[in-house]
Design a protein around this motif. Structure first.
Motif, PDB file in Angstrom:
ATOM      1  N   GLY A  54     -77.837   3.262   5.834  1.00 11.73           N
ATOM      2  CA  GLY A  54     -77.018   3.321   4.635  1.00 11.73           C
ATOM      3  C   GLY A  54     -75.536   3.408   4.933  1.00 11.73           C
ATOM      4  N   PHE A 104     -83.336  -0.059   3.331  1.00  9.92           N
ATOM      5  CA  PHE A 104     -82.214   0.846   3.078  1.00  9.92           C
ATOM      6  C   PHE A 104     -80.888   0.332   3.630  1.00  9.92           C
ATOM      7  CE2 PHE A 104     -86.004   3.474   2.815  1.00  9.92           C
ATOM      8  CZ  PHE A 104     -85.843   4.032   1.564  1.00  9.92           C
ATOM      9  N   ARG A 105     -80.865  -0.928   4.063  1.00  8.83           N
ATOM     10  CA  ARG A 105     -79.588  -1.508   4.478  1.00  8.83           C
ATOM     11  C   ARG A 105     -78.767  -1.879   3.244  1.00  8.83           C
ATOM     12  NH1 ARG A 105     -78.356  -3.640   9.479  1.00  8.83           N
ATOM     13  NH2 ARG A 105     -76.317  -3.862   8.467  1.00  8.83           N
ATOM     14  N   ARG A 106     -77.459  -1.713   3.351  1.00 12.79           N
ATOM     15  CA  ARG A 106     -76.560  -2.176   2.314  1.00 12.79           C
ATOM     16  C   ARG A 106     -76.398  -3.689   2.460  1.00 12.79           C
ATOM     17  NH1 ARG A 106     -71.440   0.612   3.756  1.00 12.79           N
ATOM     18  NH2 ARG A 106     -70.599  -0.483   1.931  1.00 12.79           N
ATOM     19  N   ARG A 139     -78.761  -1.976  -2.206  1.00 15.43           N
ATOM     20  CA  ARG A 139     -79.498  -1.383  -1.081  1.00 15.43           C
ATOM     21  C   ARG A 139     -80.925  -1.914  -1.115  1.00 15.43           C
ATOM     22  NH1 ARG A 139     -78.315   3.620  -1.966  1.00 15.43           N
ATOM     23  NH2 ARG A 139     -79.982   3.962  -3.474  1.00 15.43           N
ATOM     24  N   THR A 179     -75.868  -1.284  -6.540  1.00 20.44           N
ATOM     25  CA  THR A 179     -75.148  -0.031  -6.348  1.00 20.44           C
ATOM     26  C   THR A 179     -73.719  -0.042  -6.863  1.00 20.44           C
ATOM     27  OG1 THR A 179     -74.565  -0.753  -4.104  1.00 20.44           O
ATOM     28  CG2 THR A 179     -76.504   0.668  -4.344  1.00 20.44           C
TER      29      THR A 179
END
Length: 241
Positions: free
Chosen positions: A47, A66-68, A140, A187
């Protein structure tokens, strides 16, 4: 009077079995807690990493979770789906899910656009705005939208449907769209026009739950041994022959 130890094979075997199982299950719960602690650390690290741009050819892999990410393209405005029973604080509401077509391709990603409050009038869907034209959105990657308990039968999957749970493959079958097997939680801060809230809850790894279960299993093993020791003595005479 004195108390003398008395070996009783059947209670001994029973206590031994309970103690062994308690220790093994406690160790297993500890291992689960350690694994999820490591997973939580990975989530925080991913993150914090710089966002990557998702193109049409990217495939799912475990380290993508959970990678941006950034997506260029446009929303398929004709396919909104509302995920019901998603509260925000003390207020009930929906997650708005919508396919996003990646620029220059026919590949789509299912985007969780945000949260909308339930309307006072039963069955009425909350208003929202879908921006038109090419967009650049940030989000995300998540493997799923999270599961909730099914309350009755969900409506057939169609544009504007209210469903309890939703997977990309379900929407792909219903819509005929090519969809990646993961989702993206948008996000970017919501604007006054789209009325969406994007205060996504942090994933609960359940680490404390596993540690609590481990303590219970270890306690059961200790109690089995203690019970055998306390009941394994018989009252006898203090006189010697």
């Amino acid at each position: 009077m004195r108390f003398a130890p008395r070996f009783r094979p059947i209670p001994f075997i029973a206590a031994l079995i309970v103690a062994i199982f308690g220790i093994l299950l406690g160790n297993w719960q500890q291992d689960r807690a350690a694994y999820k602690t490591e997973l939580q650390t990975q989530q925080r690290e991913r993150g914090a990493a710089a966002p990557i741009e998702l193109g049409p050819a990217i495939a799912w892999r475990d380290d993508l979770a959970f990678r941006r990410v950034r997506l260029r393209g446009e929303f398929v405005a004709g396919w909104p789906v509302f995920l019901a029973n998603r509260p925000m604080g003390s207020q009930s509401g929906f997650y708005l899910a919508m396919p996003f077509r990646i620029a220059g391709s026919d590949m789509h990603v299912l985007v969780l656009r945000g949260w909308l409050p339930r309307q006072a009038e039963f069955g009425k869907l909350p208003p929202f705005v879908t921006p038109a034209g090419p967009l650049l959105i940030e989000g995300r990657v998540v493997a799923s939208s999270g599961r909730v308990m099914e309350l009755g039968e969900s409506a057939p999957l169609a544009p504007g449907a209210q469903v309890q749970n939703l997977a990309p493959q379900d929407l792909a079958r219903a819509s005929g769209l090519a969809l990646q097997p993961f989702l993206v939680q948008q996000t970017a801060p919501a604007t006054a026009d789209d009325r969406l809230q994007r205060d996504w809850p942090a994933p609960d790894a359940g680490i404390d739950k596993h540690r609590g279960y481990a303590f219970q299993w270890y306690a059961l093993a200790a109690l089995a041994v203690l019970f055998y020791v306390m009941t394994g003595f018989r009252r006898g005479s203090g006189k010697t022959d």
